[in-house]
Design a protein around this motif. Structure first.
Motif, PDB file in Angstrom:
ATOM      1  N   HIS A 193      -1.861  -3.458  -1.413  1.00  0.00           N
ATOM      2  CA  HIS A 193      -3.268  -3.064  -1.283  1.00  0.00           C
ATOM      3  C   HIS A 193      -4.045  -4.111  -0.487  1.00  0.00           C
ATOM      4  O   HIS A 193      -4.879  -3.761   0.368  1.00  0.00           O
ATOM      5  N   TYR A 194      -3.787  -5.386  -0.743  1.00  0.00           N
ATOM      6  CA  TYR A 194      -4.441  -6.443   0.040  1.00  0.00           C
ATOM      7  C   TYR A 194      -3.971  -6.423   1.494  1.00  0.00           C
ATOM      8  O   TYR A 194      -4.766  -6.636   2.414  1.00  0.00           O
ATOM      9  N   PHE A 195      -2.686  -6.184   1.702  1.00  0.00           N
ATOM     10  CA  PHE A 195      -2.174  -6.127   3.074  1.00  0.00           C
ATOM     11  C   PHE A 195      -2.811  -4.970   3.843  1.00  0.00           C
ATOM     12  O   PHE A 195      -3.060  -5.072   5.051  1.00  0.00           O
ATOM     13  N   GLN A 196      -3.085  -3.869   3.151  1.00  0.00           N
ATOM     14  CA  GLN A 196      -3.761  -2.737   3.785  1.00  0.00           C
ATOM     15  C   GLN A 196      -5.162  -3.133   4.239  1.00  0.00           C
ATOM     16  O   GLN A 196      -5.616  -2.731   5.320  1.00  0.00           O
ATOM     17  N   LEU A 197      -5.851  -3.956   3.439  1.00  0.00           N
ATOM     18  CA  LEU A 197      -7.186  -4.411   3.822  1.00  0.00           C
ATOM     19  C   LEU A 197      -7.130  -5.244   5.100  1.00  0.00           C
ATOM     20  O   LEU A 197      -7.997  -5.111   5.979  1.00  0.00           O
ATOM     21  N   PHE A 198      -6.128  -6.090   5.238  1.00  0.00           N
ATOM     22  CA  PHE A 198      -5.996  -6.902   6.449  1.00  0.00           C
ATOM     23  C   PHE A 198      -5.794  -6.019   7.678  1.00  0.00           C
ATOM     24  O   PHE A 198      -6.329  -6.309   8.761  1.00  0.00           O
ATOM     25  N   GLN A 199      -5.022  -4.958   7.538  1.00  0.00           N
ATOM     26  CA  GLN A 199      -4.822  -4.028   8.652  1.00  0.00           C
ATOM     27  C   GLN A 199      -6.115  -3.304   9.014  1.00  0.00           C
ATOM     28  O   GLN A 199      -6.435  -3.115  10.191  1.00  0.00           O
ATOM     29  N   MET A 200      -6.877  -2.894   8.007  1.00  0.00           N
ATOM     30  CA  MET A 200      -8.160  -2.241   8.243  1.00  0.00           C
ATOM     31  C   MET A 200      -9.108  -3.176   8.998  1.00  0.00           C
ATOM     32  O   MET A 200      -9.791  -2.773   9.957  1.00  0.00           O
ATOM     33  N   LYS A 201      -9.160  -4.439   8.596  1.00  0.00           N
ATOM     34  CA  LYS A 201     -10.048  -5.403   9.241  1.00  0.00           C
ATOM     35  C   LYS A 201      -9.628  -5.671  10.683  1.00  0.00           C
ATOM     36  O   LYS A 201     -10.473  -5.832  11.568  1.00  0.00           O
ATOM     37  N   SER A 202      -8.329  -5.721  10.919  1.00  0.00           N
ATOM     38  CA  SER A 202      -7.842  -5.967  12.276  1.00  0.00           C
ATOM     39  C   SER A 202      -8.273  -4.852  13.219  1.00  0.00           C
ATOM     40  O   SER A 202      -8.699  -5.106  14.354  1.00  0.00           O
ATOM     41  N   ALA A 203      -8.173  -3.603  12.749  1.00  0.00           N
ATOM     42  CA  ALA A 203      -8.596  -2.472  13.583  1.00  0.00           C
ATOM     43  C   ALA A 203     -10.106  -2.485  13.798  1.00  0.00           C
ATOM     44  O   ALA A 203     -10.592  -2.203  14.902  1.00  0.00           O
ATOM     45  N   ALA A 204     -10.880  -2.830  12.758  1.00  0.00           N
ATOM     46  CA  ALA A 204     -12.344  -2.857  12.887  1.00  0.00           C
ATOM     47  C   ALA A 204     -12.802  -4.011  13.764  1.00  0.00           C
ATOM     48  O   ALA A 204     -13.813  -3.897  14.470  1.00  0.00           O
ATOM     49  N   ALA A 205     -12.077  -5.131  13.751  1.00  0.00           N
ATOM     50  CA  ALA A 205     -12.460  -6.280  14.569  1.00  0.00           C
ATOM     51  C   ALA A 205     -12.384  -5.958  16.056  1.00  0.00           C
ATOM     52  O   ALA A 205     -13.154  -6.498  16.856  1.00  0.00           O
ATOM     53  N   LYS A 206     -11.483  -5.081  16.433  1.00  0.00           N
ATOM     54  CA  LYS A 206     -11.387  -4.684  17.836  1.00  0.00           C
ATOM     55  C   LYS A 206     -12.612  -3.874  18.265  1.00  0.00           C
ATOM     56  O   LYS A 206     -12.955  -3.848  19.442  1.00  0.00           O
ATOM     57  N   LEU A 207     -13.255  -3.224  17.287  1.00  0.00           N
ATOM     58  CA  LEU A 207     -14.453  -2.441  17.597  1.00  0.00           C
ATOM     59  C   LEU A 207     -15.708  -3.302  17.596  1.00  0.00           C
ATOM     60  O   LEU A 207     -16.568  -3.151  18.466  1.00  0.00           O
TER      61      LEU A 207
END
Length: 364
Positions: A193-207
């Motif tokens: 679940h924490y690893f999923q949050l890191f992936q979500m943040k990585s995608a949002a950081a590109k935006l």
């Protein structure tokens, strides 16, 4: 000459699962029409040569046609007719079921769309108040945030809800009797679940990397402890360490070494951030005083800002590795206690933010 009229039975078309995206209307009704046709009629009728066709009069002109006796045909093949009728009824029933399923799917999609619009309205309201509070600029949510960031905020809200459920499950099993296998499954799910949050943040950081680094998606108390868009691993280890007891000597040594390694990595990333800030300030301030055109400076600064995304990813990678190393050092029950303490720590920060904001709104 006796000729036996043969008929060949054509099995009904096998129906697949109806896909409304590829088959809307036409195929469904065509299949229904084909399978709901009338009784079987022979393709050809052999007329004896010594007899005139009944459909012609004596002078060769067309007269009143004589109908073939359908009842006689039915009486000759009663089983085939009944089977055919049953097949037609079954085809019609399946057609109605497909139509009903399609209508239900449309209704479900409509309800989901309404729910999504309501969530977007709430997000816009939250963004409006946040922009007024931080920037004192009365812009709406859609004016200063992309749709991708709106989606991230909603996804993060669902992530927090799921985390609260996992915390409740860990609290329950740690106070009861549960096998190591079940406990390990809960620990693995919490880690993922924490690893999923890191992936979500990585995608949002590109935006919008500034949005992620500023922590506007977190509560005010969480932002107070923010380090490059998240928690600082070494400080978190200090908070969680008392909850790991009892620990073996080797575990204590490994945790201390891990915390020291985290501090060194954090210092390296922080120094890189300071250097980027320095070069960015130089890029923006470059040029002659009073020249009025900022295009060259802004272009140069934009190129340097792309490095911010890599810093966010490096910081999240450090958090990811810290969680994995703790999972390796601790036993399954210790890891469960650590994840419970970590989740409750963030819950308390969110509760602190809520209490503070409530107090601020109260009249003095």
């Amino acid at each position: 000459m006796n000729t036996t009229t043969s008929s060949r039975f054509v099995p009904p078309t096998r129906f697949e699962i109806y896909d409304p995206l590829n088959q809307i209307g036409t195929t469904m009704w065509e299949e229904s029409f084909k399978n709901n046709g009338g009784f079987y009629t022979p393709n050809s009728i052999i007329i004896p040569t010594n007899e005139k066709p009944d459909s012609l009069s004596e002078d060769g002109t067309e007269g009143t046609p004589h109908k073939f006796d359908q009842e006689a045909s039915t009486s000759r093949h009663p089983d085939k007719t009944q089977r055919r009728l049953a097949q037609n009824r079954e085809a019609a029933r399946k057609s109605r079921l497909r139509k009903k399923a399609y209508v239900q799917q449309l209704e479900t999609s409509r309800l989901k769309l309404i729910h999504l619009e309501q969530e977007l309205d709430r997000a816009r309201q939250q963004g409006f108040y946040a922009s007024n509070r931080v920037d004192t600029i009365p812009l709406s949510f859609s004016d200063n945030m992309s749709s991708g960031i709106v989606a991230f905020e909603m996804e993060y809200g669902h992530w927090v809800e799921e985390q609260n459920k996992q915390i409740s499950e860990l609290r329950t099993v740690l106070h009861g009797q549960v096998s190591d296998v079940e406990l390990r499954l809960l620990v693995d799910n919490a880690m993922k679940h924490y690893f999923q949050l890191f992936q979500m943040k990585s995608a949002a950081a590109k935006l919008d990397v500034f949005y992620i680094m500023s922590g506007m998606w977190k509560t005010s108390a969480e932002r107070f402890f923010l380090w490059i868009g998240g928690f600082r691993p070494s400080e978190l280890l200090k908070v969680l360490l008392p909850h790991f007891d009892p620990m073996m000597d080797q575990q204590v040594l490994d945790v201390c070494n891990l915390r020291q390694s985290c501090q060194q990595a954090e210092d390296a990333v922080s120094q890189g951030m300071e250097k980027l800030q320095h070069t960015l300030a130089e890029s923006v301030a470059a040029g002659e005083l009073g020249e009025g055109s900022y295009v060259p400076q802004i272009t140069c600064a934009m190129e340097r800002l792309e490095a911010l995304v890599s810093f966010v990813n490096q910081a999240d990678h450090l958090r990811h590795e810290t969680l994995q190393q703790m999972h390796r050092i601790l036993t399954t029950r210790q890891a469960a206690r650590g994840l419970l303490a970590l989740g409750e720590y963030f819950q308390r920060l969110r509760a602190l933010s809520s209490s503070w904001e409530t107090q601020q709104r109260e009249p003095t």
